[in-house]
Design a protein around this motif. Sequence first.
Motif, mmCIF file in Angstrom:
data_model
loop_
_atom_site.group_PDB
_atom_site.id
_atom_site.type_symbol
_atom_site.label_atom_id
_atom_site.label_comp_id
_atom_site.label_asym_id
_atom_site.label_seq_id
_atom_site.Cartn_x
_atom_site.Cartn_y
_atom_site.Cartn_z
ATOM 1 N N PRO A 1 18.577 -27.447 11.411
ATOM 2 C CA PRO A 1 18.358 -28.213 10.174
ATOM 3 C C PRO A 1 19.649 -28.537 9.428
ATOM 4 C CG PRO A 1 17.673 -25.937 9.888
ATOM 5 C CD PRO A 1 17.986 -26.123 11.341
ATOM 6 N N ASP A 2 20.687 -27.717 9.606
ATOM 7 C CA ASP A 2 21.959 -28.007 8.943
ATOM 8 C C ASP A 2 22.584 -29.290 9.480
ATOM 9 O OD1 ASP A 2 22.267 -26.719 11.387
ATOM 10 O OD2 ASP A 2 24.028 -25.579 10.773
ATOM 11 N N VAL A 3 22.423 -29.541 10.779
ATOM 12 C CA VAL A 3 22.961 -30.762 11.375
ATOM 13 C C VAL A 3 22.132 -31.964 10.932
ATOM 14 C CG1 VAL A 3 23.525 -31.937 13.533
ATOM 15 C CG2 VAL A 3 23.879 -29.476 13.339
ATOM 16 N N GLU B 1 33.144 -34.488 10.606
ATOM 17 C CA GLU B 1 32.830 -33.893 9.300
ATOM 18 C C GLU B 1 31.676 -32.912 9.427
ATOM 19 O OE1 GLU B 1 34.089 -37.494 6.252
ATOM 20 O OE2 GLU B 1 32.116 -37.538 7.214
ATOM 21 N N ALA B 2 30.689 -33.269 10.241
ATOM 22 C CA ALA B 2 29.548 -32.379 10.456
ATOM 23 C C ALA B 2 29.987 -31.106 11.157
ATOM 24 C CB ALA B 2 28.471 -33.091 11.272
ATOM 25 N N ARG B 3 30.916 -31.235 12.100
ATOM 26 C CA ARG B 3 31.424 -30.056 12.813
ATOM 27 C C ARG B 3 32.116 -29.103 11.843
ATOM 28 N NH1 ARG B 3 36.100 -28.436 14.391
ATOM 29 N NH2 ARG B 3 37.101 -30.435 14.075
ATOM 30 N N LYS B 4 32.912 -29.655 10.955
ATOM 31 C CA LYS B 4 33.610 -28.825 9.973
ATOM 32 C C LYS B 4 32.626 -28.155 9.020
ATOM 33 C CE LYS B 4 37.849 -31.523 9.931
ATOM 34 N NZ LYS B 4 38.676 -32.460 9.141
ATOM 35 N N GLY B 5 31.595 -28.883 8.620
ATOM 36 C CA GLY B 5 30.645 -28.362 7.649
ATOM 37 C C GLY B 5 29.662 -27.345 8.207
ATOM 38 N N GLY C 1 30.063 -25.781 11.552
ATOM 39 C CA GLY C 1 30.645 -24.829 12.489
ATOM 40 C C GLY C 1 30.046 -24.922 13.885
ATOM 41 N N ARG C 2 29.230 -25.931 14.113
ATOM 42 C CA ARG C 2 28.609 -26.102 15.428
ATOM 43 C C ARG C 2 29.495 -26.959 16.326
ATOM 44 N NH1 ARG C 2 23.640 -23.909 15.391
ATOM 45 N NH2 ARG C 2 22.541 -23.864 13.416
ATOM 46 N N ALA C 3 29.254 -26.880 17.615
ATOM 47 C CA ALA C 3 30.022 -27.659 18.579
ATOM 48 C C ALA C 3 29.730 -29.140 18.410
ATOM 49 C CB ALA C 3 29.680 -27.217 20.002
ATOM 50 N N ILE C 4 30.746 -29.953 18.629
ATOM 51 C CA ILE C 4 30.596 -31.392 18.440
ATOM 52 C C ILE C 4 29.573 -31.977 19.415
ATOM 53 C CG2 ILE C 4 32.460 -32.208 19.935
ATOM 54 C CD1 ILE C 4 33.112 -33.956 17.229
ATOM 55 N N ASN C 5 29.463 -31.423 20.617
ATOM 56 C CA ASN C 5 28.473 -31.924 21.576
ATOM 57 C C ASN C 5 27.048 -31.626 21.105
ATOM 58 O OD1 ASN C 5 30.294 -33.090 23.310
ATOM 59 N ND2 ASN C 5 30.502 -31.245 24.566
ATOM 60 N N THR C 6 26.845 -30.492 20.460
ATOM 61 C CA THR C 6 25.530 -30.167 19.890
ATOM 62 C C THR C 6 25.182 -31.172 18.801
ATOM 63 O OG1 THR C 6 25.868 -27.823 20.339
ATOM 64 C CG2 THR C 6 24.189 -28.394 18.693
ATOM 65 N N ILE C 7 26.140 -31.445 17.935
ATOM 66 C CA ILE C 7 25.921 -32.400 16.848
ATOM 67 C C ILE C 7 25.640 -33.781 17.414
ATOM 68 C CG2 ILE C 7 27.003 -33.511 14.864
ATOM 69 C CD1 ILE C 7 28.565 -30.818 14.509
ATOM 70 N N ARG C 8 26.400 -34.182 18.432
ATOM 71 C CA ARG C 8 26.203 -35.497 19.061
ATOM 72 C C ARG C 8 24.787 -35.627 19.615
ATOM 73 N NH1 ARG C 8 30.559 -35.715 22.136
ATOM 74 N NH2 ARG C 8 31.678 -37.045 20.699
ATOM 75 N N LYS C 9 24.287 -34.598 20.281
ATOM 76 C CA LYS C 9 22.936 -34.642 20.849
ATOM 77 C C LYS C 9 21.881 -34.806 19.758
ATOM 78 C CE LYS C 9 24.001 -31.724 24.808
ATOM 79 N NZ LYS C 9 23.795 -30.390 25.413
ATOM 80 N N ILE C 10 22.053 -34.078 18.670
ATOM 81 C CA ILE C 10 21.080 -34.153 17.585
ATOM 82 C C ILE C 10 21.159 -35.500 16.885
ATOM 83 C CG2 ILE C 10 20.380 -33.125 15.395
ATOM 84 C CD1 ILE C 10 21.402 -30.450 16.599
#
Length: 46
Positions: free
Chosen positions: A7-9, A21-25, A27-36
Amino acid sequence: MLSSDHPDVVNTYNDGLSLREARKGTGRAINTIRKIYDVLKPEKDN
């Protein structure tokens, strides 16, 4: 579903933050954020 597990992403996507910016905020991996982000992105009409 990925978005319910992170939910944070989802919040960063709704706030309009970039992947980095999402990665910094979160702490998740950029690939995880990209998938979401890809799951949340509305499909474009062709």
